[in-house]
Write an enzyme that holds these catalytic residues in place. Structure first.
Site, PDB file in Angstrom:
ATOM      1  N   ASP A  27       0.829  -1.209   0.000  1.00 41.78           N
ATOM      2  CA  ASP A  27       0.000   0.000   0.000  1.00 41.78           C
ATOM      3  C   ASP A  27       0.864   1.260   0.000  1.00 41.78           C
ATOM      4  O   ASP A  27       1.963   1.265   0.549  1.00 41.78           O
ATOM      5  CB  ASP A  27      -0.924  -0.030   1.238  1.00 41.78           C
ATOM      6  N   HIS A  44       2.393   3.330  -9.053  1.00 36.12           N
ATOM      7  CA  HIS A  44       2.256   1.876  -9.249  1.00 36.12           C
ATOM      8  C   HIS A  44       3.459   1.331 -10.020  1.00 36.12           C
ATOM      9  O   HIS A  44       3.948   0.238  -9.725  1.00 36.12           O
ATOM     10  CB  HIS A  44       0.960   1.550  -9.996  1.00 36.12           C
ATOM     11  N   LEU A 138      10.276 -21.220  -4.660  1.00 33.05           N
ATOM     12  CA  LEU A 138       9.445 -20.186  -4.040  1.00 33.05           C
ATOM     13  C   LEU A 138       8.133 -20.136  -4.802  1.00 33.05           C
ATOM     14  O   LEU A 138       8.131 -20.203  -6.033  1.00 33.05           O
ATOM     15  CB  LEU A 138      10.149 -18.820  -4.143  1.00 33.05           C
TER      16      LEU A 138
HETATM   17  C1  IPE Z   1      -5.411  -2.763  -0.045  1.00 34.99           C
HETATM   18  O1  IPE Z   1      -5.082  -1.441  -0.273  1.00 34.99           O
HETATM   19  C2  IPE Z   1      -5.469  -3.522  -1.342  1.00 34.99           C
HETATM   20  C3  IPE Z   1      -4.180  -3.717  -1.997  1.00 34.99           C
HETATM   21  C4  IPE Z   1      -3.014  -3.405  -1.510  1.00 34.99           C
HETATM   22  C5  IPE Z   1      -4.253  -4.360  -3.272  1.00 34.99           C
HETATM   23  P1  IPE Z   1      -6.196  -0.318  -0.451  1.00 34.99           P
HETATM   24  O2  IPE Z   1      -5.480   0.970  -0.599  1.00 34.99           O
HETATM   25  O3  IPE Z   1      -7.137  -0.696  -1.529  1.00 34.99           O
HETATM   26  O4  IPE Z   1      -6.977  -0.409   0.938  1.00 34.99           O
HETATM   27  P2  IPE Z   1      -7.778   0.697   1.744  1.00 34.99           P
HETATM   28  O5  IPE Z   1      -8.771   1.291   0.810  1.00 34.99           O
HETATM   29  O6  IPE Z   1      -6.787   1.706   2.215  1.00 34.99           O
HETATM   30  O7  IPE Z   1      -8.389  -0.044   2.896  1.00 34.99           O
HETATM   31  C1  IPE Z   2      -1.516   0.176  -3.363  1.00 35.90           C
HETATM   32  O1  IPE Z   2      -1.331   1.545  -3.437  1.00 35.90           O
HETATM   33  C2  IPE Z   2      -1.751  -0.444  -4.720  1.00 35.90           C
HETATM   34  C3  IPE Z   2      -3.124  -0.919  -4.944  1.00 35.90           C
HETATM   35  C4  IPE Z   2      -4.093  -0.902  -4.077  1.00 35.90           C
HETATM   36  C5  IPE Z   2      -3.406  -1.457  -6.259  1.00 35.90           C
HETATM   37  P1  IPE Z   2      -2.552   2.544  -3.434  1.00 35.90           P
HETATM   38  O2  IPE Z   2      -2.937   2.810  -4.844  1.00 35.90           O
HETATM   39  O3  IPE Z   2      -3.643   2.065  -2.554  1.00 35.90           O
HETATM   40  O4  IPE Z   2      -1.862   3.833  -2.823  1.00 35.90           O
HETATM   41  P2  IPE Z   2      -2.493   4.854  -1.772  1.00 35.90           P
HETATM   42  O5  IPE Z   2      -3.014   4.036  -0.628  1.00 35.90           O
HETATM   43  O6  IPE Z   2      -3.581   5.586  -2.476  1.00 35.90           O
HETATM   44  O7  IPE Z   2      -1.351   5.724  -1.380  1.00 35.90           O
HETATM   45 MG    MG Z   3      -4.092   2.341  -0.612  1.00 32.21          MG
END
Ligand code: IPE
Ligand code: IPE
Ligand code: MG
Length: 254
Positions: A27, A44, A138
């Protein structure tokens, strides 16, 4: 007493106390990009480098299972532009990493409602999964269109059908039965769950499987996360005592 030295690389870790299965909630890509006045997609893209580093680290130190939360069932609700970019990035990752996975004995697997993914992603995924199916150093498990609740609902439907057709009796349903009917049926439960970006929540990840996982939350944003911090977290994991509801191992058992 065990030593408190901070591991700087995989060699400093105790090979006898490594987790078998590491699960990660990747995240913070969006916030990483925002801080740099970039768009979320660029976050990303940078995050993919961390994925590579984590796969490498697990392979080097000998962790047999790594599950990465790459796309949740809820993430479908993001703007189409971002969803499309994530799918394109996934295809690129699969194409770029195929040979490296093969060379290093890494098997790719996926959990989640993969049938919801665009055909092009599914084909790329199937191709790499088939090509690496015999590898056993792995297992890299990508959680794609994954939701822990959806996974449990899927198991419940299967159960209802099996019961209705007399294939299963109520007495046969136990932890093992449930576990065998989840996506992770042939994978041990995660020993440690790591989430980056400072959020202290599970966001619908592996709800059943993390019953006794050790949690580790770090404020580091996923694109900034790297091997050194991962090894530090594993060092911390090795200092923890996992009791699984029992009394501690040092207690007097007389
Ligand atoms: C969790 O992250 C899902 C992934 C890392 C794929 P999100 O950014 O979607 O989760 P919330 O919305 O902060 O709970
Ligand atoms: C995690 O990063 C990747 C996915 C959920 C696909 P985010 O896109 O949730 O990044 P933030 O949480 O908005 O910073
Ligand atoms: Mg996120």
């Amino acid at each position: 007493m065990s030593s408190k030295r901070i591991p700087r690389d995989g060699d400093d870790l105790d090979p006898g106390r490594l987790p078998r299965h590491v699960a990660m909630i990747m995240d913070g890509n969006g916030r990483w990009a925002k801080k740099r006045l970039l768009n979320r997609i660029q976050g990303h893209e940078k995050g993919a480098d961390t994925v590579r580093a984590m796969v490498e680290a697990c392979r080097e130190i000998g962790i047999p299972f790594l599950t990465l939360y790459a796309f949740s069932t809820e993430n479908w609700q993001r703007p189409k532009r971002e969803v499309d970019a994530l799918m394109a990035l996934l295809i690129k990752f699969l194409e770029n990493e195929r040979d490296e996975l093969q060379k290093n004995g890494i098997r790719l697997a996926a959990i989640g409602e993969v049938e919801r993914l665009p055909g092009k992603v599914r084909r790329a995924l199937d191709e790499v999964m088939a090509a690496t199916a015999a590898n056993d150093k792995l297992r890299l498990i990508l959680a794609l269109s994954y939701g822990g609740r959806a996974e449990i609902v899927r198991m419940a439907r299967f159960l209802a059908e099996a019961a209705a057709t007399g294939k299963v009796q109520a007495e046969e349903i136990d932890h093992d039965w449930v576990g065998r009917h989840l996506y992770t049926s042939d994978v041990p439960d995660p020993d440690i769950l790591i989430r980056t970006s400072g959020e202290m929540r599970v966001s619908n990840f592996l709800l059943w499987q993390i019953a006794y996982a050790e949690f580790h939350f770090t404020p580091t944003l996923w694109p900034d996360f790297g091997k050194e911090e991962f090894y530090r977290i594993l060092g911390d994991y090795q200092q923890r005592e996992r009791r699984f509801g029992k009394v501690d191992t040092g207690a007097d058992t007389a």
